[in-house]
Design an enzyme around this catalytic site. Structure first.
Site, PDB file in Angstrom:
ATOM      1  N   TYR A   1     -19.939  31.470 -89.018  1.00 17.63           N
ATOM      2  CA  TYR A   1     -19.778  32.807 -89.069  1.00 17.63           C
ATOM      3  C   TYR A   1     -19.509  33.448 -90.389  1.00 17.63           C
ATOM      4  O   TYR A   1     -18.242  33.425 -90.781  1.00 17.63           O
ATOM      5  CB  TYR A   1     -18.890  33.155 -87.827  1.00 17.63           C
ATOM      6  CG  TYR A   1     -19.653  33.601 -86.516  1.00 17.63           C
ATOM      7  CD1 TYR A   1     -20.512  32.685 -86.196  1.00 17.63           C
ATOM      8  CD2 TYR A   1     -19.274  34.455 -85.550  1.00 17.63           C
ATOM      9  CE1 TYR A   1     -21.395  32.691 -85.086  1.00 17.63           C
ATOM     10  CE2 TYR A   1     -19.860  34.701 -84.562  1.00 17.63           C
ATOM     11  CZ  TYR A   1     -21.001  33.875 -84.048  1.00 17.63           C
ATOM     12  OH  TYR A   1     -21.672  34.223 -82.911  1.00 17.63           O
TER      13      TYR A   1
ATOM     14  N   HIS B   1     -24.800  44.254 -74.939  1.00 16.49           N
ATOM     15  CA  HIS B   1     -25.117  44.797 -76.143  1.00 16.49           C
ATOM     16  C   HIS B   1     -26.184  45.535 -76.102  1.00 16.49           C
ATOM     17  O   HIS B   1     -26.984  45.884 -76.923  1.00 16.49           O
ATOM     18  CB  HIS B   1     -25.452  43.414 -77.179  1.00 16.49           C
ATOM     19  CG  HIS B   1     -24.047  42.950 -77.485  1.00 16.49           C
ATOM     20  ND1 HIS B   1     -22.974  43.333 -78.350  1.00 16.49           N
ATOM     21  CD2 HIS B   1     -23.637  41.493 -77.030  1.00 16.49           C
ATOM     22  CE1 HIS B   1     -22.138  42.388 -78.280  1.00 16.49           C
ATOM     23  NE2 HIS B   1     -22.421  41.345 -77.521  1.00 16.49           N
TER      24      HIS B   1
ATOM     25  N   ASP C   1     -25.496  37.253 -74.993  1.00 17.71           N
ATOM     26  CA  ASP C   1     -24.263  36.799 -75.247  1.00 17.71           C
ATOM     27  C   ASP C   1     -23.340  38.217 -74.417  1.00 17.71           C
ATOM     28  O   ASP C   1     -23.661  39.185 -74.514  1.00 17.71           O
ATOM     29  CB  ASP C   1     -23.971  36.523 -76.655  1.00 17.71           C
ATOM     30  CG  ASP C   1     -24.408  38.031 -77.417  1.00 17.71           C
ATOM     31  OD1 ASP C   1     -25.371  38.544 -77.013  1.00 17.71           O
ATOM     32  OD2 ASP C   1     -23.648  38.467 -78.270  1.00 17.71           O
ATOM     33  N   GLU C   2     -22.126  37.596 -74.369  1.00 16.73           N
ATOM     34  CA  GLU C   2     -20.863  38.708 -74.264  1.00 16.73           C
ATOM     35  C   GLU C   2     -21.256  39.924 -73.042  1.00 16.73           C
ATOM     36  O   GLU C   2     -21.109  40.875 -73.403  1.00 16.73           O
ATOM     37  CB  GLU C   2     -20.550  39.185 -75.282  1.00 16.73           C
ATOM     38  CG  GLU C   2     -19.778  38.296 -76.273  1.00 16.73           C
ATOM     39  CD  GLU C   2     -19.412  38.709 -77.811  1.00 16.73           C
ATOM     40  OE1 GLU C   2     -18.295  38.373 -78.093  1.00 16.73           O
ATOM     41  OE2 GLU C   2     -20.051  39.796 -78.251  1.00 16.73           O
TER      42      GLU C   2
ATOM     43  N   ASP D   1     -28.396  46.378 -80.689  1.00 20.63           N
ATOM     44  CA  ASP D   1     -27.029  46.110 -80.279  1.00 20.63           C
ATOM     45  C   ASP D   1     -26.339  47.385 -79.588  1.00 20.63           C
ATOM     46  O   ASP D   1     -26.980  48.609 -79.773  1.00 20.63           O
ATOM     47  CB  ASP D   1     -26.059  45.530 -81.429  1.00 20.63           C
ATOM     48  CG  ASP D   1     -25.192  44.539 -80.874  1.00 20.63           C
ATOM     49  OD1 ASP D   1     -24.261  45.009 -79.981  1.00 20.63           O
ATOM     50  OD2 ASP D   1     -25.243  43.361 -81.173  1.00 20.63           O
TER      51      ASP D   1
ATOM     52  N   TRP E   1     -22.455  39.021 -88.887  1.00 21.28           N
ATOM     53  CA  TRP E   1     -22.390  40.173 -88.162  1.00 21.28           C
ATOM     54  C   TRP E   1     -21.507  41.084 -89.139  1.00 21.28           C
ATOM     55  O   TRP E   1     -20.736  40.809 -89.930  1.00 21.28           O
ATOM     56  CB  TRP E   1     -21.302  39.974 -86.719  1.00 21.28           C
ATOM     57  CG  TRP E   1     -21.844  38.596 -86.053  1.00 21.28           C
ATOM     58  CD1 TRP E   1     -21.478  37.518 -86.205  1.00 21.28           C
ATOM     59  CD2 TRP E   1     -23.021  39.070 -85.214  1.00 21.28           C
ATOM     60  NE1 TRP E   1     -22.277  36.730 -85.069  1.00 21.28           N
ATOM     61  CE2 TRP E   1     -23.022  37.558 -84.548  1.00 21.28           C
ATOM     62  CE3 TRP E   1     -23.673  39.885 -84.568  1.00 21.28           C
ATOM     63  CZ2 TRP E   1     -24.111  37.328 -83.582  1.00 21.28           C
ATOM     64  CZ3 TRP E   1     -24.565  39.666 -83.666  1.00 21.28           C
ATOM     65  CH2 TRP E   1     -24.776  38.416 -83.157  1.00 21.28           C
ATOM     66  N   THR E   2     -22.222  42.326 -88.986  1.00 17.04           N
ATOM     67  CA  THR E   2     -21.841  43.281 -90.273  1.00 17.04           C
ATOM     68  C   THR E   2     -20.913  44.490 -89.925  1.00 17.04           C
ATOM     69  O   THR E   2     -21.158  45.275 -90.525  1.00 17.04           O
ATOM     70  CB  THR E   2     -23.210  44.029 -90.761  1.00 17.04           C
ATOM     71  OG1 THR E   2     -23.853  44.551 -89.609  1.00 17.04           O
ATOM     72  CG2 THR E   2     -24.161  42.825 -91.321  1.00 17.04           C
ATOM     73  N   GLU E   3     -20.209  44.466 -88.761  1.00 15.86           N
ATOM     74  CA  GLU E   3     -19.071  45.453 -88.572  1.00 15.86           C
ATOM     75  C   GLU E   3     -18.467  45.771 -89.786  1.00 15.86           C
ATOM     76  O   GLU E   3     -18.306  47.027 -90.281  1.00 15.86           O
ATOM     77  CB  GLU E   3     -17.977  45.084 -87.566  1.00 15.86           C
ATOM     78  CG  GLU E   3     -18.641  44.752 -86.018  1.00 15.86           C
ATOM     79  CD  GLU E   3     -19.185  43.444 -85.628  1.00 15.86           C
ATOM     80  OE1 GLU E   3     -19.676  42.831 -86.650  1.00 15.86           O
ATOM     81  OE2 GLU E   3     -19.103  43.055 -84.723  1.00 15.86           O
TER      82      GLU E   3
ATOM     83  N   ARG F   1     -25.102  46.735 -86.664  1.00 14.50           N
ATOM     84  CA  ARG F   1     -23.996  47.568 -87.049  1.00 14.50           C
ATOM     85  C   ARG F   1     -24.008  48.192 -88.310  1.00 14.50           C
ATOM     86  O   ARG F   1     -23.607  49.472 -88.358  1.00 14.50           O
ATOM     87  CB  ARG F   1     -22.555  46.374 -87.192  1.00 14.50           C
ATOM     88  CG  ARG F   1     -21.885  46.082 -85.947  1.00 14.50           C
ATOM     89  CD  ARG F   1     -23.102  45.734 -84.436  1.00 14.50           C
ATOM     90  NE  ARG F   1     -22.510  45.139 -83.329  1.00 14.50           N
ATOM     91  CZ  ARG F   1     -22.361  43.976 -83.028  1.00 14.50           C
ATOM     92  NH1 ARG F   1     -22.794  43.058 -83.781  1.00 14.50           N
ATOM     93  NH2 ARG F   1     -21.925  43.711 -81.876  1.00 14.50           N
TER      94      ARG F   1
ATOM     95  N   TRP G   1     -23.051  29.228 -80.095  1.00 12.72           N
ATOM     96  CA  TRP G   1     -22.090  30.105 -81.148  1.00 12.72           C
ATOM     97  C   TRP G   1     -20.577  29.934 -80.559  1.00 12.72           C
ATOM     98  O   TRP G   1     -19.477  30.194 -81.449  1.00 12.72           O
ATOM     99  CB  TRP G   1     -22.411  31.634 -81.156  1.00 12.72           C
ATOM    100  CG  TRP G   1     -22.200  32.460 -79.813  1.00 12.72           C
ATOM    101  CD1 TRP G   1     -22.724  32.397 -78.686  1.00 12.72           C
ATOM    102  CD2 TRP G   1     -21.095  33.062 -79.593  1.00 12.72           C
ATOM    103  NE1 TRP G   1     -22.294  33.260 -77.777  1.00 12.72           N
ATOM    104  CE2 TRP G   1     -21.244  33.788 -78.410  1.00 12.72           C
ATOM    105  CE3 TRP G   1     -19.935  33.555 -80.133  1.00 12.72           C
ATOM    106  CZ2 TRP G   1     -20.222  34.714 -77.926  1.00 12.72           C
ATOM    107  CZ3 TRP G   1     -18.942  34.486 -79.854  1.00 12.72           C
ATOM    108  CH2 TRP G   1     -19.096  35.197 -78.573  1.00 12.72           C
TER     109      TRP G   1
HETATM  110  C1  ACM Z   1     -22.059  36.494 -80.518  1.00 14.13           C
HETATM  111  O1  ACM Z   1     -21.192  36.175 -81.831  1.00 14.13           O
HETATM  112  N1  ACM Z   1     -21.674  37.365 -79.577  1.00 14.13           N
HETATM  113  C2  ACM Z   1     -23.282  35.694 -80.361  1.00 14.13           C
END
Ligand code: ACM
Length: 797
Positions: free
Chosen positions: A452, A298, A360-361, A228, A502-504, A199, A427
């Site tokens: 987080y 991702h 993930d996701e 990602d 996470w660096t958004e 990110r 997570w």
């Molecule tokens: C995650 O926060 N999607 C691992």
């Protein structure tokens, strides 16, 4: 130009003291804002704080397993010599590294070499020390000399870190260390931090800065999130487009265009040589790098580079949107060949055992809609797409296993059955860890939101951007690594824990440093120290030294736990009252009223100050004479008594609360950006219990942000309010958010600027206290209009 003008005016307003609280060493616009509403997460501090004798003697973080204090002190100065017992080359390197760190801490570099006899400090590899394990060590300090011993170099390094912490207390020249024997070994083998460089990219030197700080906390695992939707960050020689195309994105909003409207790509990647260099730098500090190649979702940056490996076969852009993008790799054999080729290049770069394959996701929309993918699923006799994902992950898991690696993945890999030997990173809370450990899988705890680190750590006006709710230093310190639901046998599968960044919303290294530490210090202690040694009050006392060590190493750790917060209250006769608090309540608050820097001799704050308007209050927190934070300043005046920034307003709902930056200026000067707090599903704010007697004007500073959130199935929850006048308006309502507005502030002037704009409207006469509701009737959700500050102003000022 317009934007510069607006920002210029904002800066002038700040200089004139119109904007309340500010962190003295921070860029002004970044840090301003009043906290007229009582901060939710603060504690008054009234007693004078002193540091206990035991914390002062051993101010080591993480707290050692066993400390035995002795009589006397050990003097370590420029004349002291460091020797290495035996001929171990690593031990010599560790001793030299220690000497260099002494130079940073005390301003002299001791000589390294010569016989152990007569040396001030001796480093020794010794297989017979009592604490067991490769990371265990003993530091034995007597008035005559100090010996650091360990079974293995990793332990020796940690012994050196402990000794360094004992002498890195902010003073220069000869150190005097309390005589003591420390026997220490970690509770867990996985003590980690994760950094997302997809990110926002970080340079090799910035990554090394982080690794260095990790080492000084005995953190030993660096999880590097390299791929990602928003960026592919690792050179793959067989597939150059991964970095040529996938390494760049056009950011959403004004940040993505120059002044002439030309796209401004945001790019970055590591060459394989750079990665090898960073991995070696980490290894020299006994840190293992765990790379992550996130699959099968991702994956948008990779698919943007090579669309043939995606499902529709068309090329998306590298995503400028945060959230859940739905591009997945397809399941063709050619795609597996590509993925294996990429892994073939990545695996040798990272000598550690674990390789993170994501998982993930992965929203399954594209797989569901693809006849080819569904035909493959049926051919494999898999009942659903979760099983297909499990097959997908298992196939690659086996591939890396055949190359000597062990797969680790996010807890989604449990759905559909994980590969037998896979380790699981939990997570989505701790349920994944519990399920996995019960099923016999090794687990790492990195639950959202507890660990987080992209969550903000306070609700202060000068907090860094990030997600809410607040996850404070104390919250991280309170994290229980082993879920209580596990029995002793299952608990053996807990490898440890890690904090994830996470660096958004962490655009700069400064933001990364503040997000990571000192919460990383709390994490270090809960993953290293025996549970019986965890003690929040003792930790805070040792933090007084740790904050000094951050200053010594030039690391911009957050002081949110200790910084002074201001709560103003109007009182009659042109006076105001000001309460001073801090989040942790630790430290003696001292203040000045003449604009000078508060010192350890300044007056002690004991109860709310009653002050004439205007008054400049500067305050800071101290433990003994140790300063705990950067001083904060509050301009108490008519406006600051009546103004609230978005962080001091209440959000109407709290679906996805983010503290964001206003959109980047197109002139590249982004130091003036403001931090804006909003629920991205429904930007709507309440000014609670506003005193409206005599109020004639409402003044609202507004900004706009790109609404670049891929919200997948929740996209329909985003609230858009129809515009009732051309260009839309900010509407103010009394006692609720329904009914007719009492004030309407047209947005037209703000539309001419991509910066902040102050809108003004008359307020009809009201008596007493009322809640005021602020919403934008703009007819659009993108851009997202956001309130920066509301001021309720009396008729005559
Ligand atoms: C995650 O926060 N999607 C691992």
């Amino acid at each position: 130009m317009k934007r510069q003008l607006v920002l210029g005016l904002a800066a002038v307003a700040m200089a004139m003291g119109l904007s309340g609280c500010k962190r003295d060493d921070a860029p002004a616009a970044d840090a301003t804002g009043t906290t007229a509403a009582k901060p939710a997460d603060t504690t008054p501090s009234t007693a004078t704080t002193t540091i206990s004798a035991s914390a002062a003697a051993t101010p080591v973080i993480p707290r050692p397993a066993k400390v035995e204090l002795r009589d006397g002190r050990f003097a370590f100065g420029p004349q002291s010599r460091i020797a290495v017992a035996g001929t171990d080359a690593e031990a010599t390197r560790i001793a030299q590294d220690f000497a260099a760190r002494v130079q940073t801490a005390r301003g002299f570099a001791p000589q390294v070499g010569g016989a152990a006899e007569g040396a001030g400090v001796v480093f020794a590899i010794d297989a017979n020390i009592a604490p067991e394990g490769d990371e265990a060590y003993v530091v034995d300090i007597t008035p005559q000399g100090t010996k650091v011993s360990a079974r293995k170099p990793a332990g020796l390094f940690y012994g050196a870190v402990t000794l360094w912490q004992l002498l890195a207390d902010g003073a220069q020249g000869e150190a005097s260390i309390a005589a003591q024997r420390i026997e220490d070994a970690p509770r867990f083998g996985w003590r980690g931090l994760m950094l997302d460089v997809a990110r926002h990219f970080r340079t090799p030197d910035e990554v090394k800065t982080l690794l260095d700080q990790m080492a000084l906390h005995k953190l030993n695992t660096f999880h590097w999130h390299l791929t990602d939707d928003q960026g592919w960050r690792v050179e793959i020689k067989q597939y150059p487009k991964l970095t040529q195309v996938g390494g760049c994105r056009i950011p959403a909003g004004a940040a993505g265009r120059d002044a002439k409207g030309k796209p401004k790509p945001y790019c970055g990647f590591y060459t394989q040589d750079e990665i090898r260099d960073i991995v070696k730098y980490a290894a020299d500090r006994y840190i293992t790098v765990v790379p992550e190649f996130d699959l099968p979702g991702h994956a948008q940056a990779a698919i943007a580079s090579y669309p043939e490996f995606g499902v529709p076969g068309t090329a998306p852009p590298v995503s400028p949107d945060w959230g859940i993008n739905t591009w997945l790799f397809n399941v063709d054999d050619n795609t597996f060949k590509f993925l294996e080729n990429v892994l073939d290049e990545m695996m040798p770069l990272f000598p550690g055992r674990y390789f993170h394959l994501g998982g993930d996701e992965a929203a399954k929309d594209q797989w569901e809609q693809s006849a080819t993918v569904q035909a493959k699923r049926k051919e494999l006799r898999l009942k659903d797409d979760m099983q297909l994902q499990s097959w997908f992950m298992g196939r690659l898991g086996k591939y890396i296993e055949a190359h000597g690696k062990r797969m680790i993945g996010w807890d989604e890999i449990l759905e559909g059955g994980p590969p037998a030997d896979a380790a699981v990173m939990s997570w989505r809370g701790t349920d994944g860890a519990i399920e996995a450990a019960r099923a016999g899988h090794d687990v790492v705890l990195s639950p959202s939101p507890d660990l987080y680190l992209n969550h903000v750590q306070s609700d202060a006006a000068d907090e860094t951007p990030g997600r809410l709710d607040v996850k404070s230093l104390k919250d991280v310190y309170g994290f229980k690594v082993v879920p209580v639901q596990l029995n002793a046998e299952q608990a053996r599968h807990v490898l440890g824990a890690q904090g994830n960044l996470w660096t958004e919303h962490h655009r700069t290294m400064e933001r990364v440093e503040r997000a990571m530490f000192p919460r990383g210090a709390a994490l270090a202690e809960v993953t290293w120290s025996p549970e019986s040694r965890l003690d929040w009050d003792d930790f805070l006392q040792r933090m007084a030294f740790q904050m000094e060590r951050y200053r010594l190493t030039g690391f911009d750790a957050s002081d949110s736990a200790f910084a002074v917060r201001f709560t103003p209250q109007p009182i009659a006769d042109g006076k105001g009252s000001l309460a001073l608090t801090s989040q942790s309540g630790f430290g003696t608050i001292r203040y000045t009223l003449d604009g000078t820097e508060p010192a350890a001799t300044s007056p002690v704050y004991t109860h709310p100050l009653e002050l004439p308007l205007p008054t400049t209050v500067k305050a800071n927190a101290f433990a003994d004479d140790r300063v705990l934070a950067a001083a904060r300043t509050f301009e108490l005046d008519v406006r600051s008594l009546r103004a609230r920034t978005s962080n001091a307003l209440r959000s109407c709902k709290k679906d996805l609360m983010l503290r964001m930056e206003d959109d980047a200026p197109s002139d590249g000067k982004d130091g003036d950006r403001r931090l804006l707090l909003a629920d991205v599903f429904d930007p709507c704010w309440i000014y609670d219990a506003a005193q409206l007697d005599g109020i004639a004007t409402v003044e609202v500073r507004v900004g706009q942000l790109p609404h670049n959130y891929a919200l997948w199935k929740e996209a329909s929850k985003v609230v858009t309010r129809p515009a009732k006048i051309p260009g839309g308006a900010l509407e103010v309502r009394l006692d609720g958010c329904e009914g007719e507005p009492i004030a309407v502030l047209p947005l037209a002037p703000a539309r001419k600027s991509d910066g902040l704009t102050t809108l003004t409207a008359p307020m009809p006469t009201q008596a007493g206290r009322h809640d005021l509701c602020f919403t934008f009737a703009s007819g659009e959700y993108n851009p997202m209009w956001v309130v920066d500050e509301v001021a309720l102003l009396p008729a005559a000022r």
